[in-house]
Design an enzyme around this catalytic site. Structure first.
Site, PDB file in Angstrom:
ATOM      1  N   ASN A  27       0.860  -1.181   0.000  1.00 49.78           N
ATOM      2  CA  ASN A  27       0.000   0.000   0.000  1.00 49.78           C
ATOM      3  C   ASN A  27       0.894   1.229   0.000  1.00 49.78           C
ATOM      4  OD1 ASN A  27      -1.948   1.954   0.360  1.00 49.78           O
ATOM      5  ND2 ASN A  27      -2.344   1.460   2.512  1.00 49.78           N
ATOM      6  N   TRP A  28       0.947   1.919  -1.135  1.00 48.97           N
ATOM      7  CA  TRP A  28       1.846   3.063  -1.261  1.00 48.97           C
ATOM      8  C   TRP A  28       1.299   4.322  -0.592  1.00 48.97           C
ATOM      9  CZ3 TRP A  28       3.820   2.687  -7.062  1.00 48.97           C
ATOM     10  CH2 TRP A  28       4.695   1.594  -7.145  1.00 48.97           C
ATOM     11  N   LYS A  29       0.037   4.310  -0.213  1.00 47.52           N
ATOM     12  CA  LYS A  29      -0.589   5.466   0.453  1.00 47.52           C
ATOM     13  C   LYS A  29      -0.363   6.729  -0.389  1.00 47.52           C
ATOM     14  CE  LYS A  29      -0.064   3.128   4.857  1.00 47.52           C
ATOM     15  NZ  LYS A  29       0.150   3.246   6.329  1.00 47.52           N
ATOM     16  N   HIS A 108      -9.171   0.755   5.175  1.00 49.76           N
ATOM     17  CA  HIS A 108      -7.909   0.955   5.877  1.00 49.76           C
ATOM     18  C   HIS A 108      -8.141   1.866   7.080  1.00 49.76           C
ATOM     19  CE1 HIS A 108      -3.766   2.167   6.719  1.00 49.76           C
ATOM     20  NE2 HIS A 108      -3.399   1.098   6.049  1.00 49.76           N
ATOM     21  N   GLU A 110      -6.601   4.263   8.268  1.00 52.17           N
ATOM     22  CA  GLU A 110      -6.421   5.694   8.023  1.00 52.17           C
ATOM     23  C   GLU A 110      -7.647   6.290   7.359  1.00 52.17           C
ATOM     24  OE1 GLU A 110      -1.614   5.056   7.697  1.00 52.17           O
ATOM     25  OE2 GLU A 110      -2.784   5.384   5.870  1.00 52.17           O
ATOM     26  N   GLU A 180      -4.774  -5.363  10.561  1.00 55.24           N
ATOM     27  CA  GLU A 180      -3.743  -4.379  10.850  1.00 55.24           C
ATOM     28  C   GLU A 180      -3.998  -3.763  12.228  1.00 55.24           C
ATOM     29  OE1 GLU A 180      -2.128  -2.368   6.922  1.00 55.24           O
ATOM     30  OE2 GLU A 180      -4.129  -1.675   7.395  1.00 55.24           O
ATOM     31  N   GLY A 186       2.863   2.070  10.782  1.00 58.25           N
ATOM     32  CA  GLY A 186       3.729   3.222  10.628  1.00 58.25           C
ATOM     33  C   GLY A 186       4.519   3.582  11.868  1.00 58.25           C
ATOM     34  N   SER A 222       3.761  -2.759  10.183  1.00 56.01           N
ATOM     35  CA  SER A 222       5.227  -2.634  10.213  1.00 56.01           C
ATOM     36  C   SER A 222       5.926  -3.925   9.801  1.00 56.01           C
ATOM     37  CB  SER A 222       5.690  -2.181  11.599  1.00 56.01           C
ATOM     38  OG  SER A 222       5.189  -0.886  11.899  1.00 56.01           O
ATOM     39  N   GLY A 243       3.224  -1.393   4.237  1.00 55.64           N
ATOM     40  CA  GLY A 243       3.245   0.042   4.006  1.00 55.64           C
ATOM     41  C   GLY A 243       4.626   0.524   3.631  1.00 55.64           C
ATOM     42  N   GLY A 244       5.376   1.016   4.616  1.00 57.45           N
ATOM     43  CA  GLY A 244       6.667   1.645   4.354  1.00 57.45           C
ATOM     44  C   GLY A 244       7.643   0.803   3.558  1.00 57.45           C
TER      45      GLY A 244
END
Length: 262
Positions: A27-29, A108, A110, A180, A186, A222, A243-244
């Site tokens: 997920n590049w957000k 998600h 967020e 998640e 994050g 993470s 994510g990251g």
């Protein structure tokens, strides 16, 4: 046989010898310009397993052919349940279909937290996406307070029940669940292996009770190239939502390779 969970033993044996390839989703957000996305794909190369990427809309639109050529499945990070209308800033299923997307991301944390996305709206989104011929990856998760207060089981089962309530049994085959823990997104802190195994085991059991079947269950929180081996080896983990680490081609490639061996 006292103290032995026969169902768990059978599940672990089947998982070990008949397990399907793990799903690795990125997920590049709100990251990756078109240029950055292109450079990422060039460094990543082609893939030969179940790899999904959810880029931002601009990058998704322009790099869809390149992802398709490299064997990468892709889709949007959000979508609307209406085909068109006065919904400024939204994207519709017909727009998504033109790009050759195969999977949609929904719910998600967020989106739920920052944009007040409700379970009512999500139930309509999930049903719309699946009935339009897509697979939907539904994200669920609990807060740190809910985890510490012992409310996490209630929270997670409520999200699944509410968000999938419009679906018929046969439509569940098109659903993926991504667990998640909000407190591990994050932050650089992943849930412990014991917490992951306990939660995934609980969710698999809950899904059997609710639907009479198990849905693919990914872990997100993470995940990186250093912990993917251990997390992927946990029973009931069917893949990762990353994510990251999905923004770095060398790290993402490493996780993809790890997923083939767990």
């Amino acid at each position: 046989m006292d103290g032995i969970n026969l169902d768990q033993i059978i599940h672990e044996v089947v998982t070990k010898y008949l397990k399907k390839p793990m799903i690795v989703a990125g997920n590049w957000k709100m990251n990756m310009t078109v240029r950055e996305g292109w450079e990422f794909l060039e460094k990543l190369g082609s893939v030969d397993t179940n790899v999904l990427i959810f880029p931002p809309y601009t990058t998704l639109a322009l790099l869809a052919p390149e992802m398709r050529k490299r064997g990468i499945l892709y889709g949007p990070q959000n979508f609307h349940y209406e085909d068109s209308g006065a919904y400024t800033g939204e994207i519709s299923i017909p727009m998504i279909r033109e790009l050759g997307c195969s999977c949609l991301l929904a719910g998600h944390s967020e989106r739920r937290s920052y944009y007040n996305e409700t379970d009512e709206a999500l139930s309509r989104k999930v049903a719309k996406g699946i009935r339009s011929g897509f697979r939907v990856m539904l994200c669920i998760g609990e807060s740190l307070e809910e985890r510490r207060n012992g409310q996490w089981q209630k929270k997670l089962t409520e999200q699944i029940a509410l968000d999938l309530r419009e679906l018929e049994r046969k439509e569940l085959d098109s659903v993926l669940i991504a667990y998640e823990p909000i407190w591990a997104i994050g932050t650089g802190v992943s849930a412990s292996l014991e917490e992951i195994q306990e939660t995934h085991g609980f969710l698999k059991m809950a899904m059997r009770e609710m639907f009479g079947c198990e849905l693919p269950l990914l872990y997100g929180g993470s995940v990186n190239e250093k912990n993917a081996q251990e997390i992927g080896g946990c029973p009931y983990v069917d893949g990762f939502l990353i994510g990251g680490a999905s923004l770095k081609p060398e790290k993402f490639r490493k996780i993809i390779e790890i997923s083939k061996s767990v």
